[in-house]
Design a protein around this motif. Structure first.
Motif, short mmCIF file in Angstrom:
data_model
loop_
_atom_site.label_atom_id
_atom_site.label_comp_id
_atom_site.label_asym_id
_atom_site.label_seq_id
_atom_site.Cartn_x
_atom_site.Cartn_y
_atom_site.Cartn_z
N ALA A 90 -2.79 -15.40 -8.42
CA ALA A 90 -3.47 -14.14 -8.70
C ALA A 90 -2.52 -12.97 -8.46
CB ALA A 90 -4.72 -13.97 -7.83
N SER A 91 -2.80 -11.88 -9.16
CA SER A 91 -2.10 -10.62 -8.91
C SER A 91 -3.09 -9.50 -9.17
CB SER A 91 -0.87 -10.47 -9.82
OG SER A 91 -1.26 -10.44 -11.18
N GLY A 92 -2.90 -8.39 -8.48
CA GLY A 92 -3.82 -7.28 -8.62
C GLY A 92 -3.13 -5.94 -8.45
N ASP A 93 -3.68 -4.93 -9.13
CA ASP A 93 -3.15 -3.57 -9.06
C ASP A 93 -4.35 -2.64 -9.13
OD1 ASP A 93 -1.77 -1.24 -9.21
OD2 ASP A 93 -0.80 -1.63 -11.13
N ALA A 94 -4.63 -1.92 -8.04
CA ALA A 94 -5.84 -1.11 -7.97
C ALA A 94 -5.60 0.14 -7.15
CB ALA A 94 -7.00 -1.91 -7.38
N THR A 95 -6.54 1.10 -7.26
CA THR A 95 -6.48 2.34 -6.49
C THR A 95 -7.80 2.55 -5.77
OG1 THR A 95 -4.90 3.43 -7.99
CG2 THR A 95 -6.27 4.86 -6.63
N TYR B 165 -2.80 0.04 -4.33
CA TYR B 165 -2.57 -1.30 -3.80
C TYR B 165 -2.05 -2.20 -4.90
CZ TYR B 165 -3.46 -6.10 -2.42
OH TYR B 165 -3.31 -7.45 -2.19
N ALA B 166 -1.05 -2.99 -4.57
CA ALA B 166 -0.57 -4.04 -5.47
C ALA B 166 -0.36 -5.29 -4.63
CB ALA B 166 0.72 -3.63 -6.16
N GLY B 167 -0.83 -6.43 -5.12
CA GLY B 167 -0.70 -7.65 -4.35
C GLY B 167 -0.73 -8.88 -5.22
N LEU C 133 0.85 -1.19 0.00
CA LEU C 133 0.00 0.00 0.00
C LEU C 133 0.88 1.23 0.00
CD1 LEU C 133 -2.63 -0.98 2.73
CD2 LEU C 133 -3.09 -0.77 0.28
N GLN C 134 0.48 2.25 -0.78
CA GLN C 134 1.19 3.52 -0.73
C GLN C 134 0.27 4.65 -1.16
OE1 GLN C 134 4.36 2.26 -3.56
NE2 GLN C 134 3.76 4.07 -4.75
#
Length: 332
Positions: free
Chosen positions: A211-216, A187-189, A178-179
């Motif tokens: 799984a991988s994810g990149d969201a705001t 968020y990236a996970g 998180l940043q």
């Protein structure tokens, strides 16, 4: 007196002042280190006392501050939190956080499992791991980055009676970061080899998943420190959400939001790799819809090996391309 004789006293005086300067610097540094160590102990005791006055039992058992002179280490034997008024409890194993002198604003923390939780409306949980590490990039007023990584993660129920626990899941590796990004939070996970026990999902069967994810999270900074009890009014921008198993892969991207009435709105793009493999997974997970799933994905397979379709949700009414999917109930 020769010039060499004159230089020797001067060089000795220079060396003396250099040593004196180093000693003074070390004394200042040592005083600062021990002052900070004492402040950590005092503030920790004050925080616990404040919580106790509110009816909350919290503690960091056997708190120690060590590492002098090359690092600053805060550790305790176990962590615990219990709020009887809200019927919330959590505990974990030993905690160890280290900040190196050369990187004082980048501490690294390790936490031993298991994490045991009890929250109203949920079964008590027992979550364990082989290794759990957190890395923080400190700044003001918020950290620049918080990253968490776990290996050998697993979860099961934690019954208070003599009944047997139910295995829930296991994962080879899980990570998240998180940043802040202006007023938003990025968020990236990811996780690998996630296996969900069939008993935890009503006997349904899923293969191991990656799984991988990149969201705001929009306006996420304002939400930090507040007790968010509802998804209503929240907005998320999904740049990439990827779920795969073997050759099967589903990728989602686009905005999603929940309005004040709990109705979902979304404008997502769904990309599917190897529709037949995806259909086989879904048919095993939802056997009562097997025929419909196989027919629908057979049509998608005609569009190629990697078809894509828009998934739109307007005030809770969802459609995949031209296919209506029904209505999503308002969320809380």
């Amino acid at each position: 007196m020769t010039s060499s004789d004159e230089r020797q006293p001067k060089s000795r005086r220079g060396l003396f002042w250099l040593v004196a300067f180093i000693v003074v610097l070390f004394a200042i540094y040592s005083g600062g280190w021990f002052y900070l160590a004492n402040r950590v102990r005092v503030e920790a005791d004050k925080a616990v006392a404040t919580l106790n006055k509110s009816g909350i039992n919290a503690g960091c058992a056997n708190l120690q501050v060590s590492g002098y002179p090359l690092s600053f280490t805060v550790s305790c034997d176990n962590l615990a939190y219990e709020d009887d008024a809200k019927n919330i409890a959590a505990s974990a194993g030993s905690f160890n956080a280290v900040a190196q002198i050369i990187q004082p604003l980048s501490p690294v923390a390790d936490l031993r499992g298991p994490l045991r939780t009890s929250v109203p409306g949920m079964v008590p949980l027992w979550i364990d791991w082989d290794n759990l590490q957190a890395k923080v990039k400190l700044s003001w007023p918020l950290p620049q980055r918080v990253a968490l990584q776990a290996e050998g993660l697993s979860g099961q129920t934690d019954p208070a009676d003599d009944t047997d626990p139910v295995e829930l899941f296991s994962a080879g590796r899980a990570a998240g970061q998180l940043q802040p990004n202006g007023q938003d939070v990025d968020y990236a996970g990811s996780f690998t080899d996630l296996e969900i026990d069939p008993d935890a999902i009503g006997g349904r069967v899923l293969p191991a998943l990656d799984a991988s994810g990149d969201a705001t999270l929009k306006n996420g900074v304002a939400l930090i420190g507040t007790q968010v009890t509802s998804l209503r009014g929240q907005r998320v921008e999904i740049r990439n959400l990827d779920l795969s198993s073997g050759t099967a892969r589903v990728t989602v991207s686009g905005p999603l939001s929940v309005d004040a009435e709990g109705l979902v709105d979304a404008d997502l793009m769904i990309r599917i790799k190897d529709p037949k493999a995806v259909a086989a997974i879904l048919a095993g997970a939802i056997p009562e819809q097997k025929n419909a799933i196989e027919q629908g994905f057979a049509a998608l397979a005609m569009l190629g090996s990697e078809p894509s379709m828009p998934l739109k949700v307007v005030k809770g009414k969802a459609s995949l391309g031209f296919i209506p999917l029904g209505k999503i109930k308002p969320v809380q």
